[in-house]
Design an enzyme around this catalytic site. Structure first.
Site, PDB file in Angstrom:
ATOM      1  N   ASN A 194      -5.589 -33.206   0.715  1.00 38.96           N
ATOM      2  CA  ASN A 194      -6.440 -34.146  -0.021  1.00 38.96           C
ATOM      3  C   ASN A 194      -6.039 -34.016  -1.487  1.00 38.96           C
ATOM      4  OD1 ASN A 194      -8.400 -35.597  -1.329  1.00 38.96           O
ATOM      5  ND2 ASN A 194     -10.102 -34.244  -0.774  1.00 38.96           N
ATOM      6  N   TRP A 195      -5.307 -34.995  -1.956  1.00 40.80           N
ATOM      7  CA  TRP A 195      -4.769 -34.903  -3.317  1.00 40.80           C
ATOM      8  C   TRP A 195      -5.815 -35.196  -4.385  1.00 40.80           C
ATOM      9  CZ3 TRP A 195       0.804 -37.482  -3.215  1.00 40.80           C
ATOM     10  CH2 TRP A 195       1.684 -36.584  -2.630  1.00 40.80           C
ATOM     11  N   LYS A 196      -6.982 -35.682  -3.964  1.00 40.34           N
ATOM     12  CA  LYS A 196      -8.038 -36.012  -4.942  1.00 40.34           C
ATOM     13  C   LYS A 196      -7.443 -36.911  -6.028  1.00 40.34           C
ATOM     14  CE  LYS A 196     -10.436 -31.894  -3.488  1.00 40.34           C
ATOM     15  NZ  LYS A 196     -11.357 -30.823  -3.738  1.00 40.34           N
TER      16      LYS A 196
ATOM     17  N   HIS B  95     -16.585 -37.055   1.543  1.00 40.32           N
ATOM     18  CA  HIS B  95     -16.239 -35.787   0.887  1.00 40.32           C
ATOM     19  C   HIS B  95     -17.393 -35.354  -0.011  1.00 40.32           C
ATOM     20  CE1 HIS B  95     -14.248 -32.845  -1.667  1.00 40.32           C
ATOM     21  NE2 HIS B  95     -13.364 -32.719  -0.697  1.00 40.32           N
TER      22      HIS B  95
ATOM     23  N   GLU C  95     -17.474 -34.281  -2.896  1.00 41.67           N
ATOM     24  CA  GLU C  95     -17.397 -34.793  -4.277  1.00 41.67           C
ATOM     25  C   GLU C  95     -17.917 -36.225  -4.345  1.00 41.67           C
ATOM     26  OE1 GLU C  95     -13.278 -33.814  -4.790  1.00 41.67           O
ATOM     27  OE2 GLU C  95     -13.818 -31.693  -4.749  1.00 41.67           O
TER      28      GLU C  95
ATOM     29  N   GLU D 141     -16.440 -28.370   5.331  1.00 41.63           N
ATOM     30  CA  GLU D 141     -16.068 -27.852   4.012  1.00 41.63           C
ATOM     31  C   GLU D 141     -17.309 -27.312   3.300  1.00 41.63           C
ATOM     32  OE1 GLU D 141     -12.194 -29.942   2.564  1.00 41.63           O
ATOM     33  OE2 GLU D 141     -13.900 -31.042   1.796  1.00 41.63           O
TER      34      GLU D 141
ATOM     35  N   GLY E  70     -12.307 -25.376  -4.166  1.00 39.29           N
ATOM     36  CA  GLY E  70     -11.710 -25.194  -5.496  1.00 39.29           C
ATOM     37  C   GLY E  70     -12.158 -23.922  -6.198  1.00 39.29           C
TER      38      GLY E  70
ATOM     39  N   SER F 192     -10.472 -23.904  -0.250  1.00 38.33           N
ATOM     40  CA  SER F 192      -9.549 -22.861  -0.690  1.00 38.33           C
ATOM     41  C   SER F 192      -8.583 -22.389   0.399  1.00 38.33           C
ATOM     42  CB  SER F 192     -10.320 -21.678  -1.294  1.00 38.33           C
ATOM     43  OG  SER F 192     -11.059 -22.105  -2.428  1.00 38.33           O
TER      44      SER F 192
ATOM     45  N   GLY G  24      -7.127 -29.027  -0.505  1.00 36.87           N
ATOM     46  CA  GLY G  24      -7.070 -29.661  -1.822  1.00 36.87           C
ATOM     47  C   GLY G  24      -5.923 -29.096  -2.639  1.00 36.87           C
ATOM     48  N   GLY G  25      -6.248 -28.200  -3.566  1.00 33.37           N
ATOM     49  CA  GLY G  25      -5.299 -27.665  -4.541  1.00 33.37           C
ATOM     50  C   GLY G  25      -3.919 -27.308  -4.000  1.00 33.37           C
TER      51      GLY G  25
HETATM   52  O1  LIG Z   1     -12.112 -30.277  -1.080  1.00 29.53           O
HETATM   53  C1  LIG Z   1     -11.180 -29.777  -0.461  1.00 29.53           C
HETATM   54  C2  LIG Z   1     -10.378 -30.586   0.466  1.00 29.53           C
HETATM   55  O2  LIG Z   1     -10.982 -31.806   0.730  1.00 29.53           O
HETATM   56  C3  LIG Z   1     -10.814 -28.364  -0.635  1.00 29.53           C
HETATM   57  O3  LIG Z   1     -10.248 -28.212  -1.886  1.00 29.53           O
HETATM   58  P1  LIG Z   1      -9.503 -26.829  -2.250  1.00 29.53           P
HETATM   59  O4  LIG Z   1      -8.506 -26.589  -1.141  1.00 29.53           O
HETATM   60  O5  LIG Z   1      -8.858 -27.095  -3.573  1.00 29.53           O
HETATM   61  O6  LIG Z   1     -10.556 -25.785  -2.270  1.00 29.53           O
END
Ligand SMILES: O=C(CO)COP(=O)(O)O
Length: 248
Positions: A9-11, A94, A96, A166, A172, A212, A233-234
């Site tokens: 997930n590149w956000k 998500h 967020e 999640e 994050g 994470s 994500g990251g």
């Molecule tokens: O929100 C996430 C994937 O959708 C998780 O993010 P991280 O892997 O950066 O913790």
């Protein structure tokens, strides 16, 4: 057997050029994987990414969509528009989006139904806050989110859905749920689905863990019986890490 699915997930990261460079760097290094490799990218680069991944085993997803077919919804993108690009997956709900953009269980459900109607596989995110976890409410929270997401979804369609568990406190932050804890919640989610439909459906729905995930912990997570994948994500922004994640 459920096929494992590792999705980045590149956000709100990367430009089109950066995305194309990324695909160039990873495509040959993951071509022998048995894992379904997905990248969920910002809208602006989806078209170019679909073109660049033609003939590879990388699938492309969006990170959101609107639940209406079309209409006066300034700034929104519909399922039909994603379908036109032959987008395979779409992240729905998500945390967020729930936190910053008024996404609710009700809009999540409408989006799930609309995505399935257009043949796009929803990756539905659920998970508890730190406070909810500390108050021992994790299972109740995810149960409500899962039940709401599947409302009025037929059992045939339900089998196609991917769920991403999640825990919000693990996103994050560098903190991960222990793989055992994550598996415990995920096997509970399977029970919730079994209650809604039948065992048959719950055994087919794929459930990822997110929060994470990185190359150093992906294998332990994927070794858990009920965990079918990861939403990352990251670490998914880095080509070398993405390759390691998919080839875990
Ligand atoms: O929100 C996430 C994937 O959708 C998780 O993010 P991280 O892997 O950066 O913790």
């Amino acid at each position: 057997m459920r096929k494992p699915i590792i999705a980045g997930n590149w956000k709100m990261h990367k430009t089109i050029n950066e995305a194309l460079q990324f695909i160039d760097e990873v495509k040959d290094k993951i071509k022998n994987t048995d894992v379904e490799a997905v990248i969920c990218a910002p809208f602006t680069m989806l078209y170019e990414m679909k073109k660049a991944t033609k003939g590879t085993n990388i699938k492309i997803g969006a990170q959101n969509m609107h639940f209406e077919e079309s209409g006066a919804f300034t700034g929104e993108v519909s399922a039909l528009m994603l379908k036109e690009l032959e987008i395979d997956y779409v992240i729905i709900g998500h945390s967020e989006r729930r936190q910053y953009f008024n996404e609710t269980d009700e809009t999540v459900n409408k989006k799930v139904i609309k995505a399935l109607e257009h043949g796009i596989i929803p990756i539905v995110c659920v998970g508890e806050t730190l406070q909810e976890r500390e108050e021992d409410k994790t299972k109740n929270v995810v149960k409500d989110q899962v039940k709401a997401a599947f409302e009025n979804v037929s059992s045939e369609d339900a089998k196609k859905v991917v769920i991403a568990y999640e825990p919000i406190w693990a996103i994050g932050t560098g903190k991960t749920a222990s793989s055992k804890d994550a598996n415990d919640v995920i096997s509970y989610i399977r029970e919730v689905i079994k209650d809604i439909y039948s065992e048959d459906v719950s055994e087919e729905v794929r459930i990822q863990y997110g929060g994470s995930v990185k190359p150093s912990n992906v294998e332990e997570i994927m070794n858990e019986e009920d965990i079918d994948g990861a939403l990352v994500g990251g670490a998914s922004l880095n080509p070398a890490d993405y390759v390691e994640l998919v080839n875990f």
